[in-house]
Design an enzyme around this catalytic site. Sequence first.
Site, PDB file in Angstrom:
ATOM      1  N   ASP B  58       0.833  -1.196   0.000  1.00  0.00           N
ATOM      2  CA  ASP B  58       0.000   0.000   0.000  1.00  0.00           C
ATOM      3  C   ASP B  58       0.873   1.253   0.000  1.00  0.00           C
ATOM      4  O   ASP B  58       0.639   2.196  -0.764  1.00  0.00           O
ATOM      5  CB  ASP B  58      -0.904  -0.025   1.242  1.00  0.00           C
ATOM      6  N   GLU B 128      -2.074  -5.305  -3.517  1.00  0.00           N
ATOM      7  CA  GLU B 128      -1.034  -4.631  -2.743  1.00  0.00           C
ATOM      8  C   GLU B 128       0.003  -5.609  -2.196  1.00  0.00           C
ATOM      9  O   GLU B 128       1.204  -5.327  -2.230  1.00  0.00           O
ATOM     10  CB  GLU B 128      -1.676  -3.810  -1.609  1.00  0.00           C
TER      11      GLU B 128
END
Lengths: 229, 229
Positions: B58, B128
């Site tokens: 992320d 992610e």
Amino acid sequence: MGNSSNFETTVHNLLINLKIDITKIKHIEYFYQAFTHTTFANEHRNCKSFQYLEFLGDAILQYVISNEIFKRYPDYKEGEATRHRSAIVSNKNLSNIAKKLGLMNCVRTGKNAFINGKNEKIDSDFFESFIAAYYLEFNLNKTIEFLQKYLFPSIEQFSKSNLKDPKTIFQEFIQMHSKSLIHYHSEEKDNEFVSLVIVDGQTYGIGKGKSKKEAEKAAARNALEHLNF
Amino acid sequence: MGNSSNFETTVHNLLINLKIDITKIKHIEYFYQAFTHTTFANEHRNCKSFQYLEFLGDAILQYVISNEIFKRYPDYKEGEATRHRSAIVSNKNLSNIAKKLGLMNCVRTGKNAFINGKNEKIDSDFFESFIAAYYLEFNLNKTIEFLQKYLFPSIEQFSKSNLKDPKTIFQEFIQMHSKSLIHYHSEEKDNEFVSLVIVDGQTYGIGKGKSKKEAEKAAARNALEHLNF
């Protein structure tokens, strides 16, 4: 404009203090922008505020710190990593570093604007915009080196192992105020433990957990929340 | 364990499909981890879930996309940049890419766990974690190259210039359903404009703004919010 050249001189001095060779800087405008508050930009044509740099600097910091935490603490659970990162990039911590570096002396604001000297959020925002200017002038690796020097020490400082156990903190608090002993009373219920922390027959806190140890910690944390330090 | 080797084969096939030379991979365990749902990790000793990788991935995405937006759109205001970035790293967009790449076929879950096929958040989380595994195996530059291929196209797609004006969208909608004309009625009040958007005598929306144009846009946006597409 005397005022403007004062501003520029202050920024140059900051960079010199940070051992940056200003004769080699290619994008001094980024450093000026990094210290331009929105109230100043609004009053001047073609003048950009620090905000877009702050947007970039924030993302750089999150990435660099996440990467460093991941490397140093491979066995963290995601929640621990998130909490650790939050402590490092918190307004409080970044504000302290911004002040230590003297960044806040450089900021230019609008005529009637007043930046509260105790606004950690603003200090932290300017740290981020400065980091972006540094990154744009130099590169990611140089920025990491800069952060190694000024921000990475707080990674160790806020590490989990440095955060004391709530039971220890509660014990130290009680010892400061009395000679009473702390007693934990725990029961197992539906595969879960419930603990009470009791001093002199009085319940100070209650906590739940999957183990007795966890439940006691939670009870101590609960007790600490209700104490007025 | 047949099941475990099935999982490994699926991950290998994914990497081969993505033109990654799996004979050269040094940390295949990161790719396995990237596709290990928490429910699976909970049921197996010494097995790490994807979550810590998601934490890192992320942050990598936020940084790479922020940097790219900053480079491409130097004149953005911070709010525009933030909105643009949000669209690119949204669950919806990352979920689409995760599915296109076939990431979701690789995920292993606990025995009784069921991952909803329509859960964009989960898809996005696995995108992610995969990015983090890619980053740890290769490096930042290779990861940027990967994202250039698969994620950067949506930077253009979600750019401000590609987002149609609300007045145009409203007009197209009305034209689809009737031959009626759209009329904007605007008034200035206390240095502010208020606009109504009217079709066949009926008010569809109301908006305010510092200029007539802004107020009309706001009225069209308001009208669009109340239409059921």
